[in-house]
Design a protein around this motif. Structure first.
Motif, PDB file in Angstrom:
ATOM      1  N   GLY A 152       0.785  -1.226   0.000  1.00 60.32           N
ATOM      2  CA  GLY A 152       0.000   0.000   0.000  1.00 60.32           C
ATOM      3  C   GLY A 152       0.814   1.272   0.000  1.00 60.32           C
ATOM      4  O   GLY A 152       0.271   2.362   0.212  1.00 60.32           O
ATOM      5  N   VAL A 153       2.106   1.170  -0.233  1.00 63.60           N
ATOM      6  CA  VAL A 153       2.985   2.344  -0.276  1.00 63.60           C
ATOM      7  C   VAL A 153       3.530   2.493  -1.699  1.00 63.60           C
ATOM      8  O   VAL A 153       4.012   1.522  -2.292  1.00 63.60           O
ATOM      9  N   ILE A 190      15.876   4.598  -5.009  1.00 60.82           N
ATOM     10  CA  ILE A 190      14.493   4.662  -4.534  1.00 60.82           C
ATOM     11  C   ILE A 190      14.478   5.784  -3.496  1.00 60.82           C
ATOM     12  O   ILE A 190      14.958   5.629  -2.381  1.00 60.82           O
ATOM     13  N   PHE A 191      13.971   6.943  -3.898  1.00 60.24           N
ATOM     14  CA  PHE A 191      14.131   8.139  -3.066  1.00 60.24           C
ATOM     15  C   PHE A 191      12.834   8.611  -2.416  1.00 60.24           C
ATOM     16  O   PHE A 191      12.864   9.387  -1.454  1.00 60.24           O
ATOM     17  N   TYR A 192      11.676   8.148  -2.910  1.00 54.49           N
ATOM     18  CA  TYR A 192      10.399   8.742  -2.505  1.00 54.49           C
ATOM     19  C   TYR A 192       9.409   7.649  -2.129  1.00 54.49           C
ATOM     20  O   TYR A 192       9.396   6.559  -2.707  1.00 54.49           O
ATOM     21  N   SER A 193       8.560   7.972  -1.144  1.00 54.80           N
ATOM     22  CA  SER A 193       7.448   7.071  -0.804  1.00 54.80           C
ATOM     23  C   SER A 193       6.207   7.881  -0.446  1.00 54.80           C
ATOM     24  O   SER A 193       6.301   9.009   0.063  1.00 54.80           O
ATOM     25  N   PHE A 194       5.047   7.287  -0.742  1.00 57.03           N
ATOM     26  CA  PHE A 194       3.753   7.862  -0.361  1.00 57.03           C
ATOM     27  C   PHE A 194       2.925   6.739   0.236  1.00 57.03           C
ATOM     28  O   PHE A 194       2.610   5.761  -0.451  1.00 57.03           O
ATOM     29  N   ASP A 195       2.586   6.878   1.525  1.00 59.23           N
ATOM     30  CA  ASP A 195       1.835   5.849   2.249  1.00 59.23           C
ATOM     31  C   ASP A 195       0.340   6.135   2.104  1.00 59.23           C
ATOM     32  O   ASP A 195      -0.159   7.157   2.581  1.00 59.23           O
ATOM     33  N   THR A 196      -0.382   5.235   1.429  1.00 55.49           N
ATOM     34  CA  THR A 196      -1.813   5.466   1.218  1.00 55.49           C
ATOM     35  C   THR A 196      -2.622   5.350   2.504  1.00 55.49           C
ATOM     36  O   THR A 196      -3.736   5.868   2.586  1.00 55.49           O
TER      37      THR A 196
END
Length: 445
Positions: A376-377, A391-397
């Motif tokens: 889910g990320v 891999i520099f970015y993440s968005f946690d839904t």
């Protein structure tokens, strides 16, 4: 409060560390434009006009002299002298024609060279424009975060200590921390043949197909494909023995509802991909051989208008990226109204599939080279060098939390990764890189 000031100063310092504008490339463009202008001068046009004018005046004179020779030919000295005058005029006219031919050929070469220079200048200016747009968006994002931090600092809302990690959504494996080196590196069945493609496993396979792998290669113009190739095991894929073989979407390639772009996945016995020449997601049932479509929101960029990019290159027709993880199927894209930032939507299974919940991020798509989902990320990568991707970015839904500083590095076997899929079955990242298939193991805490 001292800690807050330090955080604010660090944020200000980070703004000064933006990648420098490529002034050398801009200088080269300016020099080339100046040379192009110098080559096309009024003198060249005047030279051609003067030669034509000279020829225009000499021809009537030659006709007049020939006519006089015919009328007054006495067969003696006068005829010889008149003939010599005509011969001299013919020689001068020939020299004019030779000069005119030389000028015409020179102008043709100049036209060809100038056209090429103008095309090169246009391409370089588009690169610089894309770079400038990306930097403006990144600065705007940094400014927004800085203003938010300053407001919280002013209102005394900062906690005295900062957590080392933001909260993540529920994941049965823990938090994604790192990846291994390459576990699989193979040219497969068609070594060196197809630069763009994708491969992986079905996270929700039918009974008896749990060990199967799939492969899609863009066989037409590095953009289009009309079939998916199936392998009964990983070893079969590596040695190039395809059983059961190809499953054909359509006999023509490309045509309506065939594959456009490399960012495809297989989920629940169906291939999901960007439909040819539309902003739609196609679902191709591998058993019934039928296609249904899912329309994305109005304003979705497609036909290579919303690509993944790095500073030196954009990956063509990567407008839509399909992804799978433990929770199902996703589509990552961008729209005009989101100004090029990544948009993430859940795809709900069905025939046809439907669009579920949507999340909007603050990461600019043309500053990203690939995306994938895990637990889910949303994760995004960027190009560091020909050997390293980050891999520099993440968005946690689950929480809406964004991070821009993950610092997880992929050691590449070739310079470019054109597609990246996560398999929740075995926590492997499957990359398609310049005709090669490479996989990495995702490591969780």
């Amino acid at each position: 409060m001292k800690l807050n000031v330090i955080v604010t100063l660090c944020a200000l310092f980070s703004l000064t560390r933006q990648k420098a504008f490529p002034h050398d490339k801009l200088s080269t463009v300016e020099d080339n434009a100046t040379k192009c202008t110098d080559n096309i001068t009024p003198q060249k046009t005047l030279e051609l006009e003067s030669l034509l004018l000279g020829l225009e005046r000499r021809l009537p004179q030659l006709l007049e002299d020939v006519s006089m020779l015919e009328k007054e030919d006495d067969g003696d000295l006068y005829a010889v002298l008149s003939l010599q005058v005509v011969e001299n005029e013919l020689m001068e006219i020939k020299q004019l024609i030779d000069r005119l031919n030389g000028s015409t050929l020179g102008h043709q070469r100049l036209t060809t060279d100038t056209n090429k220079q103008l095309e090169d200048l246009r391409a370089e200016m588009m690169e610089l424009e894309a770079y400038d747009t990306m930097q403006v968006v990144l600065r705007q994002q940094d400014n927004r975060r800085l203003r938010r931090d300053l407001e919280q600092c002013k209102n005394g809302l900062h906690p005295t200590t900062q957590p080392t990690r933001p909260p993540h959504g529920n994941c049965p494996h823990g938090e994604f921390m790192n990846i291994t080196g390459p576990r699989v590196y193979t040219a497969g069945e068609y070594p060196g043949s197809y630069k763009y493609g994708a491969w992986g496993r079905d996270p929700k396979p039918e009974a008896g197909k749990e060990t199967w792998y799939w492969l899609v290669m863009l066989t037409s113009s590095n953009v289009y494909s009309n079939y998916v190739r199936l392998y009964s095991s990983l070893s079969s894929l590596i040695v190039g023995v395809s059983t059961p073989g190809n499953v054909l979407i359509h006999a023509s390639n490309p045509t309506t509802n065939t594959i456009q772009g490399p960012n495809v996945v297989v989920y629940g016995g169906a291939l999901y991909y960007n439909c040819y020449y539309t902003a739609d997601v196609c679902r191709f049932n591998l058993n019934s051989k039928t296609v249904t479509t899912l329309q994305l929101p109005i304003g979705t960029r497609f036909n290579s208008k919303g690509n993944f990019c790095h500073i030196d290159e954009c990956y063509p027709y990567t407008d839509l990226d399909l992804a799978t993880d433990e929770s199902g199927l996703w589509v990552i894209y961008t729209t005009k109204q989101d100004f090029g930032n990544l948009v993430l939507s859940k795809v709900e299974e069905g025939d046809p599939p439907t669009l579920g919940q949507t999340w909007r991020t603050s990461v600019y798509k043309q500053g990203v080279t690939n995306t994938f989902m895990a637990c889910g990320v949303l994760y995004a990568t960027r190009y560091v060098s020909k050997d390293v991707e980050e891999i520099f970015y993440s968005f946690d839904t689950a929480t809406g939390a964004e991070r821009f500083n993950l610092g997880i590095f992929i050691h590449k076997m070739t310079p470019n990764i054109y597609s990246l899929n996560y398999s929740p079955v075995d926590q492997m990242l499957h990359a398609y890189c310049d005709t090669y298939m490479v996989s990495y193991k995702a490591l969780f805490s």
